[in-house]
Design a protein around this motif. Sequence first.
Motif, short mmCIF file in Angstrom:
data_model
loop_
_atom_site.label_atom_id
_atom_site.label_comp_id
_atom_site.label_asym_id
_atom_site.label_seq_id
_atom_site.Cartn_x
_atom_site.Cartn_y
_atom_site.Cartn_z
N LEU A 30 0.81 -1.23 0.00
CA LEU A 30 0.00 0.00 0.00
C LEU A 30 0.84 1.27 0.00
N GLU A 31 2.15 1.14 -0.01
CA GLU A 31 3.03 2.31 -0.02
C GLU A 31 2.75 3.19 -1.26
N PRO A 32 2.74 4.52 -1.09
CA PRO A 32 2.53 5.41 -2.25
C PRO A 32 3.58 5.22 -3.34
N THR A 33 4.76 4.77 -2.94
CA THR A 33 5.84 4.59 -3.91
C THR A 33 5.84 3.20 -4.56
N PHE A 34 4.84 2.39 -4.24
CA PHE A 34 4.79 1.02 -4.77
C PHE A 34 4.69 1.05 -6.29
N ASN A 35 5.58 0.29 -6.93
CA ASN A 35 5.56 0.19 -8.39
C ASN A 35 6.11 -1.17 -8.79
N ALA A 36 5.34 -1.92 -9.56
CA ALA A 36 5.73 -3.26 -9.97
C ALA A 36 6.02 -3.27 -11.47
N PRO A 37 7.28 -3.22 -11.88
CA PRO A 37 7.62 -3.25 -13.31
C PRO A 37 7.12 -4.53 -13.97
N GLN A 38 6.59 -4.40 -15.17
CA GLN A 38 6.02 -5.55 -15.87
C GLN A 38 7.06 -6.65 -16.09
N GLU A 39 8.30 -6.25 -16.35
CA GLU A 39 9.35 -7.24 -16.57
C GLU A 39 9.54 -8.13 -15.35
N LYS A 40 9.51 -7.53 -14.17
CA LYS A 40 9.68 -8.32 -12.95
C LYS A 40 8.43 -9.16 -12.66
N ILE A 41 7.26 -8.62 -12.96
CA ILE A 41 6.04 -9.42 -12.81
C ILE A 41 6.11 -10.65 -13.69
N ASN A 42 6.57 -10.46 -14.92
CA ASN A 42 6.70 -11.59 -15.84
C ASN A 42 7.70 -12.62 -15.33
N ASP A 43 8.81 -12.13 -14.77
CA ASP A 43 9.82 -13.05 -14.21
C ASP A 43 9.23 -13.88 -13.08
N ILE A 44 8.49 -13.22 -12.19
CA ILE A 44 7.88 -13.95 -11.07
C ILE A 44 6.88 -14.97 -11.59
N ARG A 45 6.05 -14.56 -12.54
CA ARG A 45 5.03 -15.47 -13.06
C ARG A 45 5.67 -16.71 -13.69
N GLU A 94 10.36 -11.32 -1.12
CA GLU A 94 11.33 -10.23 -1.15
C GLU A 94 11.19 -9.38 -2.40
N THR A 95 10.80 -10.00 -3.52
CA THR A 95 10.58 -9.22 -4.74
C THR A 95 9.34 -8.35 -4.60
N ILE A 96 8.27 -8.91 -4.05
CA ILE A 96 7.04 -8.12 -3.88
C ILE A 96 7.30 -6.93 -2.96
N ILE A 97 8.00 -7.15 -1.87
CA ILE A 97 8.22 -6.04 -0.94
C ILE A 97 9.18 -5.00 -1.54
N SER A 98 10.04 -5.44 -2.47
CA SER A 98 10.95 -4.48 -3.11
C SER A 98 10.19 -3.50 -3.99
N PHE A 99 8.97 -3.89 -4.45
CA PHE A 99 8.16 -3.00 -5.28
C PHE A 99 7.74 -1.74 -4.51
N SER A 100 7.82 -1.81 -3.18
CA SER A 100 7.44 -0.65 -2.37
C SER A 100 8.41 0.51 -2.56
N ASN A 101 9.62 0.18 -3.05
CA ASN A 101 10.68 1.18 -3.19
C ASN A 101 11.03 1.85 -1.86
N ASN A 102 10.76 1.11 -0.78
CA ASN A 102 11.15 1.54 0.55
C ASN A 102 12.21 0.54 1.04
N MET A 135 -3.38 -9.82 -8.67
CA MET A 135 -4.02 -8.63 -8.11
C MET A 135 -3.12 -7.40 -8.26
N ILE A 136 -1.85 -7.58 -8.00
CA ILE A 136 -0.91 -6.47 -8.15
C ILE A 136 -0.86 -6.01 -9.60
N GLU A 137 -0.80 -6.95 -10.51
CA GLU A 137 -0.74 -6.61 -11.94
C GLU A 137 -2.00 -5.87 -12.38
N ALA A 138 -3.13 -6.23 -11.77
CA ALA A 138 -4.41 -5.59 -12.13
C ALA A 138 -4.61 -4.26 -11.40
N GLY A 139 -3.66 -3.88 -10.57
CA GLY A 139 -3.78 -2.63 -9.83
C GLY A 139 -4.66 -2.73 -8.60
#
Length: 298
Positions: free
Chosen positions: A172-187, A215-223, A264-268
Motif C-alpha cells: 500500500l506504499e505510495p511509492t509502490f511500483n511493480a515493473p512488468q518485466e519483474k512481474i513476468n519473471d515472477i510469473r 522479497e521481490t514483492i516487498i521491493s516494489f514498495s521502493n522503501n 491482483m498487483i498486476e491488475a492494480g
Amino acid sequence: MKISALTERISLKIISLIDAGDILAGSHLSVPKLAENLDVSRTPVREALMFLEQKGILEQKLNRGFFVSNDYAPQKREEELVPDGPDLPEYYQLAEDWLQDKIEAEVTELFLMKRYELTKSQLSTILARGISEGWVERKQGYGWRFLPVAKTKAALEQIFSFRMVIEPMAILEPTFNAPQEKINDIRRELEMLLESGIERLSPTQLQIAGYRFHETIISFSNNPFFEISLRNVNRMRRLMDYRIMDDRSRYYAEVKDHMRILEMIEAGQRIEASYTMKQHLYVALENKKRRRISAEAE
C-alpha cells in the motif's frame, strides 16, 4: 564458439548460480541485470549467454531472451564431491540438534568435528553458513556460540506477526511500483514450480524460491527499510524452516496464493493484494505451527 577469459568467468559464475539454486530452471536471464550484479559490461554477458545456449544450459526464445533450460540438471562440481555443498546433511543435523536442545549453546570446533565427523574445512563451511543465517557467532577468544533465533514457538509467531505488518503495508506504499518485466519473471518462476519444480527441486531451492517471491514483492514498495527488514527476518528463520521442508504438498497451495497476489498487483488491485497477503501469511503461520508440533513429536 571461442570466448574470452572474461566471458568464460561469467559463464562459470552463471552456471554456479544455477547449480546453487539461485537461478531456477525456466527462469529468464536479463542481460542488464546480470551485467549490473556481476559488475561487468553487457557485451561479455550476452556472449556468455550465447555460449551457454550452445552448451544446452540455456535456451533462447524469439523476442523473449534467454531462459534456463528445463532439461538442465544442476551439476555436482569436482570440488563438491566431499559433502560440503549447500545441502550438506551435517548442517541440517546441527540445526536440528540445536532446535531440540541436544547440544550446548557454547561449543568448541573440536567438539563439532568429532560429533558430526567433519573435516576442519567442512566445519568452516557449516559455521560460515550458520553465521550468514544469523544463528551462529564466534565467541571472543575461543569457541562458538549458537543463538536462539527463531528457535521457539514464540519467536516463530513474533516473526510472522512482524511480517503480517510490513508485507501487506508495503503493497500500500505510495511509492509502490511493480515493473512488468519483474512481474513476468515472477510469473514464469511460479508457473515452473507448479508444472514440475515443486517435485524436482531440492528443499533448499524451494525455500529460496519462496523467499524470493516475498522479497521481490516487498521491493516494489521502493522503501529499502521494508526490504532490508524482510531479508533479515528470512535469513533468521531459515533455521526453523529446515525441519519442515519435506512436506512438498503445502507448496502447491502457497504457490497458488502467490500467483493470486501477483495477479491482483498486476491488475492494480493493491488493497485486495494487501489483504490476501496478510491472510496468506496467517495461514502459513498456522501451518508451520502444526508442522513444528509434529516434528517435535517425532
